[in-house]
Scaffold this active site. Structure first.
Site, PDB file in Angstrom:
ATOM      1  N   ARG A  70       0.866  -1.176   0.000  1.00  0.00           N
ATOM      2  CA  ARG A  70       0.000   0.000   0.000  1.00  0.00           C
ATOM      3  C   ARG A  70       0.905   1.229   0.000  1.00  0.00           C
ATOM      4  NH1 ARG A  70      -3.516  -2.819  -1.318  1.00  0.00           N
ATOM      5  NH2 ARG A  70      -5.567  -3.207  -0.379  1.00  0.00           N
TER       6      ARG A  70
ATOM      7  N   GLU B  59      -4.535   7.675  -4.639  1.00  0.00           N
ATOM      8  CA  GLU B  59      -4.848   6.958  -5.882  1.00  0.00           C
ATOM      9  C   GLU B  59      -6.160   7.467  -6.453  1.00  0.00           C
ATOM     10  OE1 GLU B  59      -4.678   2.739  -5.148  1.00  0.00           O
ATOM     11  OE2 GLU B  59      -2.615   2.852  -4.447  1.00  0.00           O
TER      12      GLU B  59
ATOM     13  N   HIS C 275      -2.321   0.359  -9.487  1.00  0.00           N
ATOM     14  CA  HIS C 275      -2.850  -0.562  -8.462  1.00  0.00           C
ATOM     15  C   HIS C 275      -3.580  -1.744  -9.117  1.00  0.00           C
ATOM     16  CE1 HIS C 275      -4.434  -0.963  -4.070  1.00  0.00           C
ATOM     17  NE2 HIS C 275      -4.188  -2.139  -4.629  1.00  0.00           N
TER      18      HIS C 275
HETATM   19  P1  NAD Z   1      -1.408 -11.831   4.300  1.00  0.00           P
HETATM   20  O1  NAD Z   1      -2.301 -11.533   5.449  1.00  0.00           O
HETATM   21  O2  NAD Z   1      -1.387 -13.190   3.719  1.00  0.00           O
HETATM   22  O3  NAD Z   1       0.098 -11.492   4.668  1.00  0.00           O
HETATM   23  C1  NAD Z   1       0.493 -10.335   5.318  1.00  0.00           C
HETATM   24  C2  NAD Z   1       1.801 -10.649   5.988  1.00  0.00           C
HETATM   25  O4  NAD Z   1       2.341  -9.443   6.508  1.00  0.00           O
HETATM   26  C3  NAD Z   1       1.615 -11.622   7.144  1.00  0.00           C
HETATM   27  O5  NAD Z   1       2.586 -12.618   7.048  1.00  0.00           O
HETATM   28  C4  NAD Z   1       1.833 -10.755   8.366  1.00  0.00           C
HETATM   29  O6  NAD Z   1       2.392 -11.476   9.426  1.00  0.00           O
HETATM   30  C5  NAD Z   1       2.792  -9.729   7.810  1.00  0.00           C
HETATM   31  N1  NAD Z   1       2.813  -8.516   8.611  1.00  0.00           N
HETATM   32  C6  NAD Z   1       1.784  -7.874   9.176  1.00  0.00           C
HETATM   33  N2  NAD Z   1       2.212  -6.793   9.845  1.00  0.00           N
HETATM   34  C7  NAD Z   1       3.551  -6.775   9.696  1.00  0.00           C
HETATM   35  C8  NAD Z   1       4.564  -5.918  10.162  1.00  0.00           C
HETATM   36  N3  NAD Z   1       4.280  -4.888  10.963  1.00  0.00           N
HETATM   37  N4  NAD Z   1       5.817  -6.180   9.789  1.00  0.00           N
HETATM   38  C9  NAD Z   1       6.124  -7.255   9.003  1.00  0.00           C
HETATM   39  N5  NAD Z   1       5.208  -8.113   8.561  1.00  0.00           N
HETATM   40  C10 NAD Z   1       3.939  -7.863   8.896  1.00  0.00           C
HETATM   41  O7  NAD Z   1      -1.797 -10.749   3.202  1.00  0.00           O
HETATM   42  P2  NAD Z   1      -1.312 -10.761   1.679  1.00  0.00           P
HETATM   43  O8  NAD Z   1      -2.337 -11.403   0.840  1.00  0.00           O
HETATM   44  O9  NAD Z   1       0.091 -11.227   1.627  1.00  0.00           O
HETATM   45  O10 NAD Z   1      -1.385  -9.204   1.354  1.00  0.00           O
HETATM   46  C11 NAD Z   1      -0.544  -8.301   2.044  1.00  0.00           C
HETATM   47  C12 NAD Z   1      -0.934  -6.896   1.693  1.00  0.00           C
HETATM   48  O11 NAD Z   1      -0.602  -6.635   0.350  1.00  0.00           O
HETATM   49  C13 NAD Z   1      -2.434  -6.636   1.770  1.00  0.00           C
HETATM   50  O12 NAD Z   1      -2.825  -6.257   3.079  1.00  0.00           O
HETATM   51  C14 NAD Z   1      -2.640  -5.532   0.773  1.00  0.00           C
HETATM   52  O13 NAD Z   1      -2.521  -4.284   1.406  1.00  0.00           O
HETATM   53  C15 NAD Z   1      -1.508  -5.713  -0.212  1.00  0.00           C
HETATM   54  N6  NAD Z   1      -1.986  -6.241  -1.491  1.00  0.00           N
HETATM   55  C16 NAD Z   1      -1.808  -5.491  -2.604  1.00  0.00           C
HETATM   56  C17 NAD Z   1      -2.238  -5.963  -3.826  1.00  0.00           C
HETATM   57  C18 NAD Z   1      -2.035  -5.161  -5.084  1.00  0.00           C
HETATM   58  O14 NAD Z   1      -2.793  -5.299  -6.023  1.00  0.00           O
HETATM   59  N7  NAD Z   1      -1.034  -4.329  -5.165  1.00  0.00           N
HETATM   60  C19 NAD Z   1      -2.865  -7.211  -3.924  1.00  0.00           C
HETATM   61  C20 NAD Z   1      -3.015  -7.961  -2.772  1.00  0.00           C
HETATM   62  C21 NAD Z   1      -2.564  -7.470  -1.555  1.00  0.00           C
END
Ligand code: NAD
Length: 318
Positions: A236, A265, A284
Site C-alpha cells: 500500500r 490513488e 494498483h
Molecule cells: P497476508 O495476510 O497473507 O500477509 C500479510 C503478511 O504481513 C503476514 O505474514 C503478516 O504477518 C505480515 N505482517 C503484518 N504486519 C507486519 C509488520 N508490521 N511487519 C512485518 N510483517 C507484517 O496478506 P497478503 O495477501 O500477503 O497481502 C498483504 C498486503 O498486500 C495486503 O494487506 C494488501 O494491502 C496488499 N496487497 C496489494 C495488492 C495489489 O494489487 N497491489 C494485492 C493484494 C494485496
C-alpha cells in the site's frame, strides 16, 4: 448468522464485472456444495434500498449502509478501506480475500524485476515515439545471483519469493518473527529492516497497511539501501514515506522502482513519480487477472458453506 441474500456491490466493477461474480455465486448456490446456504445473489449499488433484503455483501469499497448487514466480504486482501473499529462495535463480520493474490502479484513483481534489469520498460517507452534507441553497454544486466529482500511473508510474499527464487535471485525476507521460510535465505525481523535491505538489489514490499507499517520505509531505510537498488511496492502507498521516496530517487540514493500503490490513488497527474528515471508506475493492478472473480467466488462459496454449518467464514478480520 443467517444468509438468505448476498449482494455484490457495483464497486467490484473496478476489478471485474459484478455480474460475473453474481453468476458464479448463483451457480454455486445451485450445487450441493452450498446446500442450505444462501441461494439468492444479487447486484447492489450500495444504497440502503438495494441492500434492503441482503444479509451480506461482497465489495471493493466500504459504504455506510454495510454497517447494518451481518457480513461484509472485501474482494481485496487489505482491509485498510474499512473502519474496523466500527465494524466491531456494530457486530458486523468483516472478511478479506487474502490468499488468492500470490500468483498474480508474484508474476507482476517478476515482470517488474525483469523489465528493470532487461530495460523492457525503456523499449516500450521508446516504441511509443517510434524511437530505435539501444541501451548503453552497461545499462542492461541479469537478475540471477542478485539479492532481493521481500518485506512481508504472507500470501503475497510467498508468491513473490517463489518467482524471484525461480529466476535465480537470492531471496531474504522480513517479518515480525524470524521463523525460517522455504526459499528464503535469511529471515530478518522488522527491527532489522535497515540491515535486511542493505545488500538487496530489489526491496519488495508486501505487508498490510497498519499502524505498525505506516511509513515503514522512510528516509533512513531508503538511505540504507544500495544506490543501485530498486524499491518495488505492491503493498500500500502508505507503507512508504512518498516524499522521502521522491527525494531518494531524485538524489540517486536508489536506482529506481516499480510502484503499484500510492499515498493518493489515482496517482495525481502532477506527481513527480510519473517522470522519474527508472520508475515504473502501475495503477494498483498488480493482482489483476481475468480469474479474479472466480478466486473471490471460491472464497465466498466456502464461507457460505461454513456459515451454513455454523462455522466462521473464511479469512475473518473482524
Ligand atoms: P497476508 O495476510 O497473507 O500477509 C500479510 C503478511 O504481513 C503476514 O505474514 C503478516 O504477518 C505480515 N505482517 C503484518 N504486519 C507486519 C509488520 N508490521 N511487519 C512485518 N510483517 C507484517 O496478506 P497478503 O495477501 O500477503 O497481502 C498483504 C498486503 O498486500 C495486503 O494487506 C494488501 O494491502 C496488499 N496487497 C496489494 C495488492 C495489489 O494489487 N497491489 C494485492 C493484494 C494485496
Amino acid at each position: 448468522m443467517r444468509l438468505d441474500r448476498i449482494g455484490v456491490d457495483e464497486s467490484v466493477a473496478a476489478v471485474f464485472p459484478p455480474e460475473r461474480l453474481v453468476d458464479r455465486l448463483a451457480d454455486a448456490a445451485d450445487t450441493d456444495a452450498t446446500e442450505g446456504a444462501a441461494a439468492d445473489v444479487t447486484a447492489v449499488d450500495g444504497s440502503p434500498e438495494s441492500l434492503a433484503d441482503c444479509d451480506a455483501v461482497v465489495t471493493l469499497e466500504h459504504r455506510e449502509p454495510f454497517l447494518d448487514l451481518e457480513w461484509v466480504h472485501s474482494i481485496q486482501a487489505g482491509v485498510d478501506r474499512f473502519p474496523r473499529e466500527r465494524f466491531r462495535e456494530a457486530g458486523v463480520v468483516l472478511t478479506n480475500s487474502t490468499g488468492v493474490h500470490g500468483d498474480a502479484v508474484g508474476e507482476t513483481v517478476a515482470g517488474f524485476v525483469l523489465a528493470l534489469a532487461r530495460r523492457v520498460h525503456e523499449y516500450a517507452a521508446n516504441q511509443a515515439d517510434n524511437e530505435w534507441d539501444r541501451p548503453d553497454w552497461d545499462e542492461a544486466w541479469t537478475v540471477a545471483g542478485e539479492r532481493a529482500c521481500v518485506v512481508g511473508l504472507g500470501g503475497l510474499g510467498r508468491g513473490i519469493v517463489d518467482r524471484l527464487d525461480g529466476l535465480g535471485l537470492d531471496v531474504d525476507g522480513v517479518r515480525r518473527d524470524p521463523l525460517p521460510e522455504p526459499g528464503v535465505d535469511r529471515v530478518f525481523t522488522v527491527d532489522e529492516l535497515r540491515t535486511a535491505v542493505a545488500d538487496a538489489r530489489f526491496v519488495v514490499l508486501a505487508v498490510p497497511l497498519t499502524d505498525a507499517t505506516r511509513g515503514l520505509v522512510g528516509a533512513e531505510e531508503l538511505a540504507a539501501m544500495d544506490d543501485e537498488a530498486y524499491l518495488v511496492n505492491v503493498a500500500r502507498g502508505g507503507v512508504v514515506d512518498q516524499p522521502a521516496l521522491v527525494d531518494a530517487l531524485r538524489e540517486g540514493e536508489i536506482a529506481g522502482g516499480a510502484l503499484d500503490v500510492f499515498e493518493t490513488e489515482p496517482l495525481p497527474a502532477d506527481s513527480p513519480l510519473w517522470d522519474l528515471d527508472d520508475v515504473i508506475v502501475s495503477p494498483h493492478c498488480a493482482a489483476y487477472t481475468r480469474d479474479y472473480y472466480r478466486h473471490v467466488g471460491a472464497i465466498v462459496e466456502e464461507s457460505v458453506r461454513r456459515v451454513a454449518e455454523g462455522d466462521e467464514p473464511v479469512n475473518r478480520v473482524v
